[in-house]
Design a protein around this motif. Structure first.
Motif, mmCIF file in Angstrom:
data_model
loop_
_atom_site.group_PDB
_atom_site.id
_atom_site.type_symbol
_atom_site.label_atom_id
_atom_site.label_comp_id
_atom_site.label_asym_id
_atom_site.label_seq_id
_atom_site.Cartn_x
_atom_site.Cartn_y
_atom_site.Cartn_z
ATOM 1 N N TYR A 1 -6.371 8.715 0.753
ATOM 2 C CA TYR A 1 -4.787 8.606 0.881
ATOM 3 C C TYR A 1 -4.279 8.987 2.336
ATOM 4 N N GLY A 2 -5.274 9.185 3.183
ATOM 5 C CA GLY A 2 -4.979 9.494 4.374
ATOM 6 C C GLY A 2 -4.101 10.810 4.725
ATOM 7 N N SER B 1 0.847 -1.104 0.113
ATOM 8 C CA SER B 1 -0.105 -0.115 -0.149
ATOM 9 C C SER B 1 0.782 1.238 -0.127
ATOM 10 N N ARG C 1 1.426 2.210 -3.553
ATOM 11 C CA ARG C 1 0.275 2.649 -4.210
ATOM 12 C C ARG C 1 -0.072 4.177 -3.963
ATOM 13 N N ARG C 2 0.510 4.612 -2.824
ATOM 14 C CA ARG C 2 0.418 6.108 -2.253
ATOM 15 C C ARG C 2 1.125 6.928 -3.351
#
Lengths: 308, 161
Positions: free
Chosen positions: A103-104, A71, A74-75
């Motif tokens: 995306y945080g 992950s 992917r960011r």
């Protein structure tokens, strides 16, 4: 070359059909990499594999030196898929906020406004996406793909269905992204003119195989001349035209008033054509050797692989 | 967990913005619930009340059955309305694919989407079941045997869910 995307011998089979037959290429940092090919060649499948939506049957894939299924990696990737994936009932701003939260990210207001203004969408940021034109949607999708400040952008035909002025805008935005924000773009496109204008490296895929790959300039040189155009001072007599047609190595194509167009065979230089014409007493005003356009390269490669 | 919550919230918001679907869903649910409740009252509760000495446990069972049906109908209509509008439409428009390419995990996306479809139906179902409970009590039970409420009756509606 500092590689950002590295694909090595990737194979993918869907059902009984082999979509990718062991493709390999590398995309370097700061590249705008054009990925070309006819419909059904395997472009979208490659993009899906790059984004982790499909699993390759075999081969090695690295993005920024890591596995796509992580992950964290992917960011660092922004994307536009063949359908933009925007929520029509939400406004442009809400779409952007939603993805930034996924995306945080928090406190992205400034970044969102900056991107919407870059895409010339700030005036319509409070309007629902359902009311947007195709060009506006694509620009919004591009803005959304940049919301988390990714290092790599993977774009699947970002100008498809967009009018010419919209295409110019999107192309300019892509160039700005690479120049100002130092990003890498992997661009899949049908639009040869677009690829020719903005890409520095290309790969041409057909029936799951990479047919051509490398720096666009080198490929043009490698593919040879796109033709020779000679402008004469006076009109050419009909008898000389007949003689030109009979000498196949000169590759005489056509005459337009005082302009002669040649597509010479390999080994024939522009000087040979000039020498021949001068020998027949023709005064030459201008002689130009054209570089092969991407369209000519594309057509030549696809012609080579066409089944007989 | 935070991302899952975000997807749930966003999906519910999006579903509720489908105004025509929402109106049709509420109207169809109310009509179906009303029809089933009236039918069950006519065929089960009214004959029992006419006996003069109604069996309280039977009435509790019938009430539970009505609440169960109410919630079940609401969820059924909800799934038909929103599962198509939300999931199928989002899949065809590439929303789900776009989410799958983000750092979100596939299982979290599907859990969030399922909850988002399920939740409005559960809330409307429970609300209608509560109205049915109160209305039936005041129409049939309060004058004759008093207010009937058994916690298991309430549980029956959750069982439907």
């Amino acid at each position: 070359m500092n590689s950002v995307i590295s694909i090595e011998n990737i194979k993918k089979t869907l059902g009984s059909r082999e979509i990718l037959k062991g493709i390999s290429f590398t995309v370097g940092k700061g590249d705008i990499f054009g990925y070309l090919g006819p419909n059904g060649a395997g472009k979208t499948t490659t993009i899906r594999i790059l984004l982790g939506l499909f699993q390759a049957n075999s081969g090695k894939l690295d993005i920024l030196g890591q596995d796509i299924n992580l992950s964290q990696i992917r960011r660092k990737i922004g994307f536009i898929l063949d359908s933009d994936g925007l929520y029509e009932n939400m406004t442009a701003e809400e779409n952007m906020i939603y993805y930034s939260q996924i995306y945080g990210l928090s406190k992205t207001g400034e970044r969102i406004h900056e991107l919407l203004s870059m895409m010339d969408l700030e005036d319509r940021s409070k309007d629902k996406v359902g009311t947007y034109s195709r060009g506006m949607r694509q620009r919004l999708a591009l803005a959304r793909s940049l919301v988390h400040d990714p290092e790599v952008l993977i774009l699947d035909e970002p100008t498809a269905g967009v009018d010419p002025s919209g295409q110019i805008e999107i192309r300019q935005i892509m160039l700005d992204i690479v120049r100002k924000e130092n990003k890498t773009i992997f661009l899949s496109s049908h639009n040869l003119d677009e690829v020719q204008r903005i890409c520095n490296r290309i790969a041409l895929i057909d029936r799951g195989e990479i047919k051509l790959y490398g720096e666009l300039e080198n490929l043009r040189k490698k593919m040879g001349s796109g033709g020779v155009v000679i402008k004469t001072v006076q009109n050419i007599p009909e008898s000389l035209l007949t003689e030109l047609k009979s000498l196949s190595y000169l590759g005489f194509k056509e005459k337009k008033e005082r302009t002669l167009i040649f597509s010479p065979r390999e080994g024939t230089e522009i000087s040979d054509i000039i020498g021949f014409l001068s020998g027949r007493g023709v005064k030459i005003e201008e002689a130009v050797k054209k570089e092969a356009s991407l369209e000519e390269i594309y057509a030549a490669i696809l012609k080579e692989v066409e089944p007989s | 967990m935070r991302e899952t919550y975000l997807v749930i919230l966003n999906s519910i918001k999006n579903n509720l913005r489908l105004k025509i679907v929402l109106i049709v869903y509420i109207a169809v649910t109310i009509m179906c619930v009303l029809g089933v409740t009236i039918a069950l009252c006519i065929f089960l509760i009214v004959p029992e009340m006419k006996t003069g000495l109604p069996d309280k446990s039977k009435l509790e069972l019938y009430l539970g059955l009505i609440m169960y049906s109410t919630c079940f109908i609401s969820l059924g209509v909800n799934l038909n309305s929103f599962a198509f509008q939300s999931m199928t439409r989002e899949k065809s428009r590439g929303n789900i694919e776009s989410l799958l390419a983000t750092p979100l995990e596939a299982k979290n996306i599907w859990i969030a989407k399922s909850i988002a479809i399920f939740l409005p139906g559960l809330i409307l179902g429970e609300f209608l079941a509560l109205i049915a409970l109160i209305a039936i009590n005041y129409i049939y039970f309060v004058p004759a045997v008093g207010f009937i409420f058994n916690p298991w009756i309430a549980v029956s509606s959750f069982l439907a869910a």
